[in-house]
Design a protein around this motif. Sequence first.
Motif, PDB file in Angstrom:
ATOM      1  N   ASP A   1       0.834  -1.201   0.000  1.00  0.00           N
ATOM      2  CA  ASP A   1       0.000   0.000   0.000  1.00  0.00           C
ATOM      3  C   ASP A   1       0.871   1.254   0.000  1.00  0.00           C
ATOM      4  O   ASP A   1       0.544   2.245  -0.648  1.00  0.00           O
ATOM      5  N   TYR A   2       1.970   1.177   0.750  1.00  0.00           N
ATOM      6  CA  TYR A   2       2.858   2.334   0.877  1.00  0.00           C
ATOM      7  C   TYR A   2       4.304   1.860   0.888  1.00  0.00           C
ATOM      8  O   TYR A   2       4.630   0.816   1.454  1.00  0.00           O
ATOM      9  N   VAL A   3       5.170   2.645   0.271  1.00  0.00           N
ATOM     10  CA  VAL A   3       6.605   2.380   0.286  1.00  0.00           C
ATOM     11  C   VAL A   3       7.317   3.637   0.765  1.00  0.00           C
ATOM     12  O   VAL A   3       7.071   4.737   0.250  1.00  0.00           O
ATOM     13  N   LEU A   4       8.179   3.471   1.753  1.00  0.00           N
ATOM     14  CA  LEU A   4       9.034   4.562   2.215  1.00  0.00           C
ATOM     15  C   LEU A   4      10.427   4.259   1.685  1.00  0.00           C
ATOM     16  O   LEU A   4      11.128   3.398   2.211  1.00  0.00           O
ATOM     17  N   ASP A   5      10.794   4.938   0.600  1.00  0.00           N
ATOM     18  CA  ASP A   5      12.064   4.652  -0.063  1.00  0.00           C
ATOM     19  C   ASP A   5      13.154   5.602   0.403  1.00  0.00           C
ATOM     20  O   ASP A   5      12.958   6.820   0.466  1.00  0.00           O
ATOM     21  N   THR A   6      14.333   5.034   0.676  1.00  0.00           N
ATOM     22  CA  THR A   6      15.470   5.834   1.125  1.00  0.00           C
ATOM     23  C   THR A   6      16.673   5.718   0.197  1.00  0.00           C
ATOM     24  O   THR A   6      17.697   6.335   0.453  1.00  0.00           O
ATOM     25  N   VAL A   7      16.562   4.911  -0.877  1.00  0.00           N
ATOM     26  CA  VAL A   7      17.751   4.615  -1.683  1.00  0.00           C
ATOM     27  C   VAL A   7      17.687   5.084  -3.132  1.00  0.00           C
ATOM     28  O   VAL A   7      18.708   5.365  -3.753  1.00  0.00           O
ATOM     29  N   GLY A   8      16.491   5.152  -3.728  1.00  0.00           N
ATOM     30  CA  GLY A   8      16.383   5.593  -5.114  1.00  0.00           C
ATOM     31  C   GLY A   8      16.841   4.539  -6.107  1.00  0.00           C
ATOM     32  O   GLY A   8      17.035   3.367  -5.774  1.00  0.00           O
ATOM     33  N   GLY A   9      17.020   4.963  -7.346  1.00  0.00           N
ATOM     34  CA  GLY A   9      17.582   4.116  -8.387  1.00  0.00           C
ATOM     35  C   GLY A   9      16.712   2.942  -8.798  1.00  0.00           C
ATOM     36  O   GLY A   9      15.476   3.012  -8.818  1.00  0.00           O
ATOM     37  N   ASP A  10      17.368   1.821  -9.094  1.00  0.00           N
ATOM     38  CA  ASP A  10      16.714   0.646  -9.656  1.00  0.00           C
ATOM     39  C   ASP A  10      15.674   0.044  -8.708  1.00  0.00           C
ATOM     40  O   ASP A  10      14.664  -0.506  -9.158  1.00  0.00           O
ATOM     41  N   VAL A  11      15.917   0.138  -7.398  1.00  0.00           N
ATOM     42  CA  VAL A  11      14.955  -0.405  -6.433  1.00  0.00           C
ATOM     43  C   VAL A  11      13.593   0.255  -6.602  1.00  0.00           C
ATOM     44  O   VAL A  11      12.547  -0.399  -6.577  1.00  0.00           O
ATOM     45  N   VAL A  12      13.588   1.559  -6.793  1.00  0.00           N
ATOM     46  CA  VAL A  12      12.335   2.289  -6.984  1.00  0.00           C
ATOM     47  C   VAL A  12      11.623   1.813  -8.248  1.00  0.00           C
ATOM     48  O   VAL A  12      10.407   1.593  -8.252  1.00  0.00           O
ATOM     49  N   ALA A  13      12.398   1.649  -9.317  1.00  0.00           N
ATOM     50  CA  ALA A  13      11.816   1.209 -10.583  1.00  0.00           C
ATOM     51  C   ALA A  13      11.143  -0.156 -10.442  1.00  0.00           C
ATOM     52  O   ALA A  13      10.110  -0.428 -11.069  1.00  0.00           O
ATOM     53  N   ARG A  14      11.712  -1.030  -9.631  1.00  0.00           N
ATOM     54  CA  ARG A  14      11.147  -2.368  -9.450  1.00  0.00           C
ATOM     55  C   ARG A  14       9.944  -2.364  -8.503  1.00  0.00           C
ATOM     56  O   ARG A  14       9.102  -3.269  -8.573  1.00  0.00           O
ATOM     57  N   LEU A  15       9.862  -1.365  -7.651  1.00  0.00           N
ATOM     58  CA  LEU A  15       8.774  -1.331  -6.678  1.00  0.00           C
ATOM     59  C   LEU A  15       7.526  -0.603  -7.166  1.00  0.00           C
ATOM     60  O   LEU A  15       6.413  -0.945  -6.775  1.00  0.00           O
ATOM     61  N   ILE A  16       7.681   0.386  -8.006  1.00  0.00           N
ATOM     62  CA  ILE A  16       6.525   1.157  -8.480  1.00  0.00           C
ATOM     63  C   ILE A  16       5.423   0.265  -9.059  1.00  0.00           C
ATOM     64  O   ILE A  16       4.245   0.452  -8.740  1.00  0.00           O
ATOM     65  N   PRO A  17       5.755  -0.731  -9.883  1.00  0.00           N
ATOM     66  CA  PRO A  17       4.692  -1.587 -10.430  1.00  0.00           C
ATOM     67  C   PRO A  17       4.030  -2.495  -9.389  1.00  0.00           C
ATOM     68  O   PRO A  17       3.053  -3.174  -9.699  1.00  0.00           O
ATOM     69  N   GLN A  18       4.561  -2.529  -8.148  1.00  0.00           N
ATOM     70  CA  GLN A  18       4.013  -3.395  -7.113  1.00  0.00           C
ATOM     71  C   GLN A  18       3.145  -2.641  -6.095  1.00  0.00           C
ATOM     72  O   GLN A  18       2.623  -3.243  -5.154  1.00  0.00           O
ATOM     73  N   ILE A  19       2.994  -1.332  -6.272  1.00  0.00           N
ATOM     74  CA  ILE A  19       2.199  -0.542  -5.335  1.00  0.00           C
ATOM     75  C   ILE A  19       0.722  -0.697  -5.651  1.00  0.00           C
ATOM     76  O   ILE A  19       0.309  -0.639  -6.810  1.00  0.00           O
ATOM     77  N   ARG A  20      -0.073  -0.893  -4.628  1.00  0.00           N
ATOM     78  CA  ARG A  20      -1.504  -1.136  -4.796  1.00  0.00           C
ATOM     79  C   ARG A  20      -2.241   0.120  -5.249  1.00  0.00           C
ATOM     80  O   ARG A  20      -1.744   1.233  -5.104  1.00  0.00           O
ATOM     81  N   TYR A  21      -3.430  -0.103  -5.756  1.00  0.00           N
ATOM     82  CA  TYR A  21      -4.260   0.986  -6.262  1.00  0.00           C
ATOM     83  C   TYR A  21      -4.398   2.091  -5.202  1.00  0.00           C
ATOM     84  O   TYR A  21      -4.747   1.839  -4.052  1.00  0.00           O
ATOM     85  N   GLY A  22      -4.128   3.334  -5.619  1.00  0.00           N
ATOM     86  CA  GLY A  22      -4.251   4.481  -4.730  1.00  0.00           C
ATOM     87  C   GLY A  22      -3.137   4.626  -3.720  1.00  0.00           C
ATOM     88  O   GLY A  22      -3.182   5.512  -2.868  1.00  0.00           O
ATOM     89  N   GLY A  23      -2.117   3.762  -3.803  1.00  0.00           N
ATOM     90  CA  GLY A  23      -1.022   3.802  -2.843  1.00  0.00           C
ATOM     91  C   GLY A  23      -0.013   4.902  -3.142  1.00  0.00           C
ATOM     92  O   GLY A  23      -0.129   5.626  -4.136  1.00  0.00           O
ATOM     93  N   SER A  24       0.987   4.992  -2.276  1.00  0.00           N
ATOM     94  CA  SER A  24       1.973   6.069  -2.407  1.00  0.00           C
ATOM     95  C   SER A  24       3.366   5.582  -2.042  1.00  0.00           C
ATOM     96  O   SER A  24       3.528   4.659  -1.240  1.00  0.00           O
ATOM     97  N   MET A  25       4.348   6.237  -2.621  1.00  0.00           N
ATOM     98  CA  MET A  25       5.753   6.014  -2.277  1.00  0.00           C
ATOM     99  C   MET A  25       6.404   7.351  -1.977  1.00  0.00           C
ATOM    100  O   MET A  25       6.306   8.298  -2.768  1.00  0.00           O
ATOM    101  N   SER A  26       7.066   7.450  -0.832  1.00  0.00           N
ATOM    102  CA  SER A  26       7.882   8.623  -0.543  1.00  0.00           C
ATOM    103  C   SER A  26       9.313   8.322  -0.958  1.00  0.00           C
ATOM    104  O   SER A  26       9.778   7.187  -0.857  1.00  0.00           O
ATOM    105  N   MET A  27      10.031   9.346  -1.443  1.00  0.00           N
ATOM    106  CA  MET A  27      11.402   9.168  -1.923  1.00  0.00           C
ATOM    107  C   MET A  27      12.294  10.246  -1.318  1.00  0.00           C
ATOM    108  O   MET A  27      11.999  11.435  -1.422  1.00  0.00           O
ATOM    109  N   CYS A  28      13.404   9.816  -0.684  1.00  0.00           N
ATOM    110  CA  CYS A  28      14.258  10.803  -0.021  1.00  0.00           C
ATOM    111  C   CYS A  28      15.752  10.585  -0.239  1.00  0.00           C
ATOM    112  O   CYS A  28      16.555  11.369   0.255  1.00  0.00           O
TER     113      CYS A  28
END
Length: 329
Positions: A219-246
């Motif tokens: 439902d939610y991803v709190l990302d601290t690293v960026g890069g390829d990890v983010v690219a692999r996680l975006i397609p796994q976020i549920r409908y209406g979910g969110s990811m923070s990136m720092c």
Amino acid sequence: MDSFQAMVVKKTNDDVKYNVENVTLAHLSDGEVLIKVTYSSVNYKDMLAVQPNSGVVSDYPMIPGIDLSGTVVSSANDQFAEGQEVLITGFGTGVNHTGGFSEYARVPADWIVPLPKGLTLKEAMIFGTAGFTAALSLQALENQGMTPEHHPHILVTGSTGGVGSIAVQILSKMGYPHISALVRKEKQVAVAKSLGATDVIFASELGDGKKPLNKQTYDYVLDTVGGDVVARLIPQIRYGGSMSMCGNAGGLKLSTNVLPFILRGINLLGIDSVNVPITDRPAIWKKLANEWNVAATTVSNDVTLQELTDTIDAVKNGQHLGRTVVDLS
């Protein structure tokens, strides 16, 4: 004082070196408030500040250290009085303005946050920029509807690092029942679980990210690293979910597609901790001093100014866990 100690970064041609030296007040950048530094802390950005061609520092010599806490020695601004305990994170500290790896710091008054009730000077640096960033990330996700009552599935990347480890602890303290921690090494599994993670996932298990949409997992991803990890996680976020990136330790580039955004309505939330308006900072620090205070359980260790080099090397080599506080008392 005639002189005091500080870590100084110098550049000669393309060679960057840093050492602890005796300096005077003349070496400090301008500012209305002089502070006797009690503690600082080590962040990823501090490691970058002493590397050649990192782009973090452009004006040498420089005293690094993007965080500091201490006591006001003198002030030309009536908002701050001698003996008052204060903290500073971000702005230009340790980047284009001499920073916290020094026994004294001189800073603009509008960079300073009074130490909130319930927080010690050391606890403020156990949090530092890492804790402040974690809190900003959590606040952004909660503003998008993340609450313990809904039992969301949350993933924290970089879960044993500075930002991630504090985020996992706060989520656990707030009663979130499904906290997944992303790790890369076997030895990080026990650490992540001790922080409060209910599930541990290896980065190698995320898939290759080639599918434009993948199984809806988080439902939610709190990302601290960026890069390829983010690219692999975006397609796994549920409908209406969110990811923070720092963060960007995993890379600056992001390769993705539009389908998760236009078919699932997910949100990417950029988190900046450097230039947050000073008027917005006390509320975040008040939370860290009270309901989000996990300083007592945060993995941390203390070093002296002279021991900083080993910690910086550990951060550079990906061997650093939790938080390191620099004791300048």
